[in-house]
Design a protein around this motif. Structure first.
Motif, PDB file in Angstrom:
ATOM      1  N   THR A  29       0.829  -1.204   0.000  1.00 51.51           N
ATOM      2  CA  THR A  29       0.000   0.000   0.000  1.00 51.51           C
ATOM      3  C   THR A  29       0.863   1.254   0.000  1.00 51.51           C
ATOM      4  OG1 THR A  29      -1.796  -1.160   1.127  1.00 51.51           O
ATOM      5  CG2 THR A  29      -1.805   1.245   1.257  1.00 51.51           C
ATOM      6  N   ARG A  30       1.889   1.271   0.832  1.00 46.45           N
ATOM      7  CA  ARG A  30       2.777   2.436   0.885  1.00 46.45           C
ATOM      8  C   ARG A  30       3.520   2.636  -0.433  1.00 46.45           C
ATOM      9  NH1 ARG A  30       4.542   4.028   6.593  1.00 46.45           N
ATOM     10  NH2 ARG A  30       6.229   5.019   5.468  1.00 46.45           N
ATOM     11  N   GLY A  33       0.141   3.052  -3.345  1.00 44.93           N
ATOM     12  CA  GLY A  33      -1.072   3.795  -3.060  1.00 44.93           C
ATOM     13  C   GLY A  33      -1.040   5.253  -3.476  1.00 44.93           C
ATOM     14  N   LYS A  34      -2.219   5.831  -3.499  1.00 46.07           N
ATOM     15  CA  LYS A  34      -2.396   7.261  -3.791  1.00 46.07           C
ATOM     16  C   LYS A  34      -2.375   8.014  -2.460  1.00 46.07           C
ATOM     17  CE  LYS A  34      -5.340  10.398  -6.340  1.00 46.07           C
ATOM     18  NZ  LYS A  34      -6.379  10.472  -7.369  1.00 46.07           N
ATOM     19  N   THR A  35      -1.659   9.126  -2.420  1.00 44.89           N
ATOM     20  CA  THR A  35      -1.536   9.908  -1.186  1.00 44.89           C
ATOM     21  C   THR A  35      -2.796  10.726  -0.952  1.00 44.89           C
ATOM     22  OG1 THR A  35       0.849  10.040  -1.484  1.00 44.89           O
ATOM     23  CG2 THR A  35      -0.147  11.642   0.011  1.00 44.89           C
ATOM     24  N   GLU A 149      -1.310  11.983   6.781  1.00 40.52           N
ATOM     25  CA  GLU A 149      -1.037  11.682   5.376  1.00 40.52           C
ATOM     26  C   GLU A 149      -1.014  10.167   5.284  1.00 40.52           C
ATOM     27  OE1 GLU A 149       2.773  11.841   2.512  1.00 40.52           O
ATOM     28  OE2 GLU A 149       2.133  13.819   3.269  1.00 40.52           O
ATOM     29  N   LYS A 151      -1.684   6.584   2.482  1.00 38.21           N
ATOM     30  CA  LYS A 151      -1.759   6.095   1.109  1.00 38.21           C
ATOM     31  C   LYS A 151      -2.860   5.048   1.061  1.00 38.21           C
ATOM     32  CE  LYS A 151       2.581   7.282  -0.851  1.00 38.21           C
ATOM     33  NZ  LYS A 151       3.416   7.004  -1.993  1.00 38.21           N
ATOM     34  N   ASP A 153      -4.355   2.104  -1.590  1.00 37.00           N
ATOM     35  CA  ASP A 153      -4.071   1.383  -2.839  1.00 37.00           C
ATOM     36  C   ASP A 153      -5.361   1.097  -3.607  1.00 37.00           C
ATOM     37  OD1 ASP A 153      -5.220  -0.916  -1.722  1.00 37.00           O
ATOM     38  OD2 ASP A 153      -3.295  -1.867  -1.296  1.00 37.00           O
TER      39      ASP A 153
END
Length: 172
Positions: A29-30, A33-35, A149, A151, A153
């Motif tokens: 995921t890190r 993924g999208k922030t 913040e 992330k 996925d």
């Protein structure tokens, strides 16, 4: 080769595989993924710290876009569609019991219905001992300015990247 040695190697490899699989989802995921930036607050402000972690609450944990999800049984998978607002925070747009189609300007996060909120697996923020007092003080003095913040996925799994309180950044 000796059969016992082969079984020993198989057992060791299996254990290593199990140990590697535990953090694999968060690592994936890190990495992919999208922030997103989520508004957060200490879940129980009277006892902010318990051990070396803080329990976080999120605005998206109790989405106001629909109350239908509150009628669902505890443990039901929940999909929440998020979209960025003009300030850069990601807010709930809709709540679903199945993964919805995701527009390009949105992201979907997967959670589970708890008693009266949705949990996403990012509620516990583990901190180092030397930052404990600093984070406790920051939450007391600036809890309305706290954000995470994270992330998310493509499967909807979330992972915390950092906690931000006012202008102080605490990397996860």
């Amino acid at each position: 080769m000796n059969k016992r040695f082969i079984w020993f190697v198989v057992a060791v490899v299996a254990q290593l595989f199990i140990l590697a699989a535990v953090p694999a989802q968060k690592i994936h995921t890190r990495a992919t993924g999208k922030t997103v930036i989520l508004r957060t607050f200490p879940f129980d402000p009277n006892t902010v710290m318990s051990g070396y972690y803080v329990i976080l609450g999120y605005e998206i944990s109790n989405p106001k876009v629909s109350n239908d999800w509150q009628k669902w049984s505890q443990g039901t998978p929940v999909w929440v569609l998020l979209k960025a607002d003009p300030n850069g925070f990601w807010d709930a747009v809709s709540v679903h019991d199945k993964k919805p189609a995701v527009p390009s300007d949105c992201v979907v996060i997967k959670g589970r219905k708890s008693r009266w909120r949705i949990e996403y697996g990012i509620e516990s923020y583990f901190i180092p001992e030397d930052a404990r007092e600093k984070i406790t003080r920051d939450f007391r003095n600036h809890s309305k300015e706290a954000k995470v913040e994270a992330k998310i996925d493509a499967s909807g799994h979330a992972a915390i990247i950092k906690l931000i309180i006012q202008d102080r950044i605490y990397n996860y």
